[in-house]
Design a protein around this motif. Structure first.
Motif, mmCIF file in Angstrom:
data_model
loop_
_atom_site.group_PDB
_atom_site.id
_atom_site.type_symbol
_atom_site.label_atom_id
_atom_site.label_comp_id
_atom_site.label_asym_id
_atom_site.label_seq_id
_atom_site.Cartn_x
_atom_site.Cartn_y
_atom_site.Cartn_z
ATOM 1 N N GLY A 103 42.020 40.473 36.412
ATOM 2 C CA GLY A 103 42.922 41.345 37.152
ATOM 3 C C GLY A 103 42.131 42.202 38.117
ATOM 4 O O GLY A 103 40.902 42.214 38.104
ATOM 5 N N THR A 104 42.840 42.912 38.950
ATOM 6 C CA THR A 104 42.147 43.804 39.880
ATOM 7 C C THR A 104 41.760 45.084 39.154
ATOM 8 O O THR A 104 42.375 45.470 38.160
ATOM 9 C CB THR A 104 43.047 44.125 41.074
ATOM 10 N N ASN A 105 40.700 45.793 39.728
ATOM 11 C CA ASN A 105 40.286 47.071 39.128
ATOM 12 C C ASN A 105 40.551 48.210 40.106
ATOM 13 O O ASN A 105 41.014 48.014 41.226
ATOM 14 C CB ASN A 105 38.821 47.020 38.704
ATOM 15 N N GLN A 108 38.859 48.105 43.521
ATOM 16 C CA GLN A 108 39.500 47.194 44.463
ATOM 17 C C GLN A 108 40.826 47.763 44.976
ATOM 18 O O GLN A 108 41.177 47.612 46.159
ATOM 19 C CB GLN A 108 39.710 45.835 43.800
ATOM 20 N N ASP A 109 41.581 48.418 44.057
ATOM 21 C CA ASP A 109 42.844 49.027 44.488
ATOM 22 C C ASP A 109 42.583 50.136 45.502
ATOM 23 O O ASP A 109 43.362 50.320 46.456
ATOM 24 C CB ASP A 109 43.597 49.593 43.276
ATOM 25 N N SER A 110 41.484 50.886 45.286
ATOM 26 C CA SER A 110 41.130 51.943 46.251
ATOM 27 C C SER A 110 40.810 51.330 47.602
ATOM 28 O O SER A 110 41.259 51.813 48.666
ATOM 29 C CB SER A 110 39.920 52.744 45.741
ATOM 30 N N ALA A 111 40.053 50.243 47.580
ATOM 31 C CA ALA A 111 39.653 49.602 48.829
ATOM 32 C C ALA A 111 40.852 49.023 49.565
ATOM 33 O O ALA A 111 40.946 49.113 50.796
ATOM 34 C CB ALA A 111 38.640 48.511 48.530
ATOM 35 N N GLU A 137 34.399 56.590 36.560
ATOM 36 C CA GLU A 137 34.005 56.422 37.948
ATOM 37 C C GLU A 137 35.092 55.720 38.764
ATOM 38 O O GLU A 137 35.442 56.147 39.877
ATOM 39 C CB GLU A 137 32.709 55.614 38.040
ATOM 40 N N SER A 138 35.643 54.608 38.204
ATOM 41 C CA SER A 138 36.673 53.878 38.944
ATOM 42 C C SER A 138 37.957 54.696 39.064
ATOM 43 O O SER A 138 38.632 54.669 40.103
ATOM 44 C CB SER A 138 36.959 52.540 38.264
ATOM 45 N N ASP A 139 38.299 55.434 37.991
ATOM 46 C CA ASP A 139 39.496 56.279 38.061
ATOM 47 C C ASP A 139 39.332 57.362 39.107
ATOM 48 O O ASP A 139 40.263 57.696 39.857
ATOM 49 C CB ASP A 139 39.786 56.904 36.692
ATOM 50 N N ALA A 140 38.098 57.939 39.159
ATOM 51 C CA ALA A 140 37.852 58.998 40.144
ATOM 52 C C ALA A 140 37.938 58.446 41.559
ATOM 53 O O ALA A 140 38.504 59.077 42.474
ATOM 54 C CB ALA A 140 36.483 59.625 39.905
ATOM 55 N N ALA A 141 37.397 57.226 41.753
ATOM 56 C CA ALA A 141 37.449 56.618 43.077
ATOM 57 C C ALA A 141 38.901 56.358 43.497
ATOM 58 O O ALA A 141 39.279 56.572 44.659
ATOM 59 C CB ALA A 141 36.655 55.319 43.064
ATOM 60 N N PHE A 142 39.695 55.917 42.564
ATOM 61 C CA PHE A 142 41.106 55.647 42.864
ATOM 62 C C PHE A 142 41.859 56.937 43.188
ATOM 63 O O PHE A 142 42.657 57.004 44.128
ATOM 64 C CB PHE A 142 41.760 54.910 41.688
ATOM 65 N N ALA A 143 41.564 58.006 42.414
ATOM 66 C CA ALA A 143 42.206 59.293 42.665
ATOM 67 C C ALA A 143 41.834 59.811 44.048
ATOM 68 O O ALA A 143 42.669 60.382 44.768
ATOM 69 C CB ALA A 143 41.818 60.292 41.587
#
Length: 787
Positions: A103-105, A108-111, A137-143
């Motif tokens: 699945g996507t992470n 990738q959703d942020s990008a 880290e990924s949650d922070a990037a998405f936020a």
């Protein structure tokens, strides 16, 4: 001919001075006290039940699958391309294969958010909640991505719900995401069998309202509602791009600028796959896009089932209160509603019509059953059930008109011709005076008319019968079409019973060849006696105890007993003797004559074997109607009985009598079968009724019996002697044995012997006696003369 009869009926009405206005007033007055009022009440009851059924079925959504099927049919006819302003970014199997992950992470959703915003997308909706955290880290990037593009990104959510014992928890994004992005409801409800779905434009959760994904995609500003996405939009026309292509920059501003995008899963194992009636399993995101396309065309309005039910109720009530038996108006909504729904779908207005159609179908079945039960098909008359009442009414005389050979006409005329003919007769019946309800059953017209005095009733009935006979024979060219009328005046009896008695009187009038019979108290008493005799006969037939006796047949040359005629001598339950002629008439009236013949014959065969043991040439005679020769079942039973009791067929003689003409083509095969078995035939009562020279030709008998009315007058009438002498000569010339009936004087016996008559029977020799007495006479070997 029918037109001529109708014209004659119209002239008759004018002659009696009945104006059209008077007929209308009279009909309205009669309807208030007739079967018409009964039928109206029944139709109103059917209408009320049909409307109630429609309302209840709509309230519980009973016809929802059928309703959805109709909606799908309309959608198929209205199929069109979807709007190009809404695109699907699909996380499909190709995307997962290229990314080499299940699945996507969040990275990738942020990008992809950045890519979509850079390409000029106005709104970005994730068709998933991002409810579970990944790595910090990924949650922070998405936020941070959500914060950079605040106001342009929506994440899916669903409030909790309770349905019966099932409870679902709310589905919400991670708290950090909810602070930076807007939330959109992904709630939807599929109908049974998945034929349609409902989407609420907004949902409420913890005091706040959240718009649905379809509302966000369409930028819908209308009022809150639950609506059905229009399946008329072609899913293949929805712009769809792979997630990985957008992520890698292969899809950009050229394809995406100015559009709204929904990111959803479409890979095979996605839990968000649902069955579409036209396309099979598709992503739930497609349903949200269908909803958005629906909302872009205007605010949905769901009128539900109320307008169709109101329209159906109006036509059902109109049908119930009207006089028309045809139901064309009733089916009008069935034709109008589908067309109206088709055009209303174009304006996003929904109506549910199936409950209305069910109500109309219910009413149509009910009205049809009433028509079938209470009206005669193709004829302007009710059935007897409609006008029957279990209450007495002394204000009415009950009439029945039997149309004697209507069954023969039905073989030559069409059902429409028959209907026109009977309707014309109804016109005659209505012509001379005031008439209430009219009914038709098989070949009988029944009607009620105001009570008349006896003299007036006889004059009216006789005049009506003569008028009908004249009118029918004039154009029908048939003298056999004479109508017969029965009238019942037993005012203390219920109408239903009086109708039956009037029909019985009409049948009797037709049988007796009279124009009419008034079934008053005296006639009723005589009929009751006949019915009682039929009851006694039926009991005797069940118990097989019909008593018989035997009148010897004497050979005039030797005085020897050569046979005997079997006669009914029956005392039911040890009472008085029943008149044999009345018993036979009762059996014929009750259609039991063949059964009576078999019961008498069985007794005769059992006892007659004793006489054959004394004289092997002894002939046992049993009476039988010549008409019964056409009944192959009766003849089969006779043959079976001869075998069962081992009775020699050549010792049995069937004495045939008849008062009506025979159809020789129907009896010829049976006569041949009887002769082949050796059974003798005798023409009884020759010279009376239809037993004449024509019968000798049609019935190749071996014996002829001269009726007693000629024999008993021989001593005083030269004419009778001449008839007897001629009959003997004709019979002998044809090789037949001649038997004289009713011989009571020695002088007559001597004259018969001198004329060459072969045999005789009568009181001179013996009355009808039991078999023991007959055997004693035969055993004595003496000439049989009654002392």
């Amino acid at each position: 001919m029918i037109a001529s009869l109708k014209s004659l009926a119209d002239r008759m009405r004018r002659a009696f001075g009945s104006s059209e206005r008077e007929e209308v007033v009279l009909k309205a007055r009669l309807d208030r006290r007739s079967g018409a009022d009964l039928l109206r009440r029944k139709r109103i009851k059917v209408a009320a039940m049909a409307i109630l059924f429609g309302v209840v079925s709509a309230a519980i959504e009973m016809p929802l699958p059928a309703e959805d099927a109709l909606r799908l049919a309309r959608a198929q006819l209205r199929m069109r391309p979807a709007s190009q302003d809404i695109v699907l970014i699909a996380i499909d199997d190709a995307t997962l294969n290229e990314l080499k992950q299940p699945g996507t992470n969040r990275y990738q959703d942020s990008a992809i958010i950045d890519q979509l915003v850079e390409a000029g997308v106005k709104r970005i909706v994730f068709d998933r909640a991002h409810a579970d955290p990944e790595t910090p880290e990924s949650d922070a990037a998405f936020a941070h991505a959500l914060a950079r593009h605040r106001g342009k990104v929506w994440l899916a959510m669903a409030p909790g719900s309770e349905t019966g014992f099932q409870r679902s928890e709310p589905i919400l994004p991670v708290a950090a995401f909810g602070k930076e992005a807007r939330l959109a409801s992904m709630v939807s409800f599929f109908s049974p069998f998945g034929l349609s779905m409902l989407i609420p434009t907004d949902v409420e959760f913890e005091g706040a309202k959240y718009r649905s994904i379809s509302v966000v995609l369409a930028d819908y500003r209308g009022g809150a509602a639950r609506y059905r996405p229009d399946y008329a939009f072609n899913l293949n026309s929805i712009p769809t791009y792979r997630y990985v292509d957008v992520l890698r920059g292969r899809i950009g501003a050229k394809e995406l600028a100015g559009k709204s995008a929904i990111i959803g899963t479409t890979f095979v194992d996605s839990p968000d796959m649902h069955r579409h009636p036209f396309y099979g399993k598709v992503s739930g995101s497609y349903f949200q896009i269908l909803g958005a396309n629906t909302l872009k065309r205007g605010q949905p309005l769901d009128l539900m089932w109320f307008p169709p039910i109101l329209l159906a109720a109006a036509v059902i009530v109109a049908q119930a209160l009207g006089r028309r038996r045809t139901m064309g108006v009733l089916w009008l909504p069935v034709a109008v509603l589908p067309v109206a729904a088709f055009f209303l779908d174009e304006f996003t207005i929904n109506i549910d019509m199936m409950s209305a159609i069910l109500a109309i179908l219910f009413a149509a079945i009910g009205f049809s059953r009433i028509n079938h039960k209470y009206f005669s098909a193709g004829i302007d008359a009710m059935t007897t059930t409609a006008i029957s009442s279990h209450k007495a009414n002394a204000d009415w005389d009950v009439f029945a008109l039997k149309i004697a050979n209507l069954s023969e006409l039905s073989e030559e005329w069409s059902s429409r011709d028959i209907g026109d003919f009977v309707n014309t007769l109804i016109g005659y019946v209505k012509g001379p005076g005031e008439v209430g309800d009219i009914a038709f059953e098989r070949d009988v017209l029944i009607w009620l008319a105001p009570r008349m005095e006896n003299v007036e009733l006889e004059r009216h009935t006789d005049g009506l019968a003569l008028m009908l006979k004249t009118a029918i024979s004039h154009d029908w060219q048939s003298s056999n079409g004479a109508p017969a009328i029965g009238v019942d005046t037993n005012y203390d009896l219920p109408i239903a019973l009086r109708i039956k008695k009037a029909m019985q009187a009409a049948d009797e009038a037709a049988t007796r060849g009279v124009r009419f019979i008034i079934n008053d108290a005296a006639h009723l008493e005589a009929r009751n006696q006949r019915l009682e005799l039929i009851r006694v006969l039926e009991k005797g037939l069940r118990d097989r105890n019909i008593g018989v006796a035997y009148q010897p047949k004497i050979d005039l040359a030797s005085g020897r007993i050569v046979g005997a005629e079997t006669l009914i001598r029956w005392r039911p339950d040890g009472g008085e003797f029943v008149n044999p002629q009345d018993l036979v008439l009762a059996a014929e009236a009750g259609d039991r004559i063949n059964e009576l013949t078999l019961v008498v014959m069985e007794t005769a065969l059992v006892e007659g074997k004793q006489a054959i043991a004394l004289d092997p040439r002894f002939k046992l005679a049993v009476n039988m109607s010549a008409k019964s020769l056409s009944d192959t079942h009766l003849l089969f039973d006779i043959m079976t009985m001869l075998g069962r009791y081992n009775f020699p067929p050549e010792n049995l003689t069937l004495e045939l009598t008849e008062t009506a003409k025979l159809e020789d083509h129907r009896i010829a095969p049976q006569i041949a079968a009887l002769k082949a078995r050796g059974i003798c035939l005798s023409i009884d009562d020759f010279g009376t009724g239809e037993s004449n020279l024509e019968y000798i030709e049609k019935l190749p008998s071996s014996e002829l019996k001269i009726d007693k009315k000629f024999v008993q007058h021989m001593a005083k009438s030269e004419e009778s002697r001449a008839v007897v002498r001629a009959t003997i000569e004709i019979a002998h010339s044809l090789g037949k044995v001649v038997v004289a009936e009713g011989v009571e004087e020695p002088e007559v016996a001597a004259a018969l012997r001198a004329m060459g008559c072969d045999q005789a029977q009568g009181y001179l020799f013996s009355q009808a006696i039991g078999m023991p007495e007959l055997l004693a006479m035969m055993g004595g070997g003496r000439a049989a003369v009654n002392a």
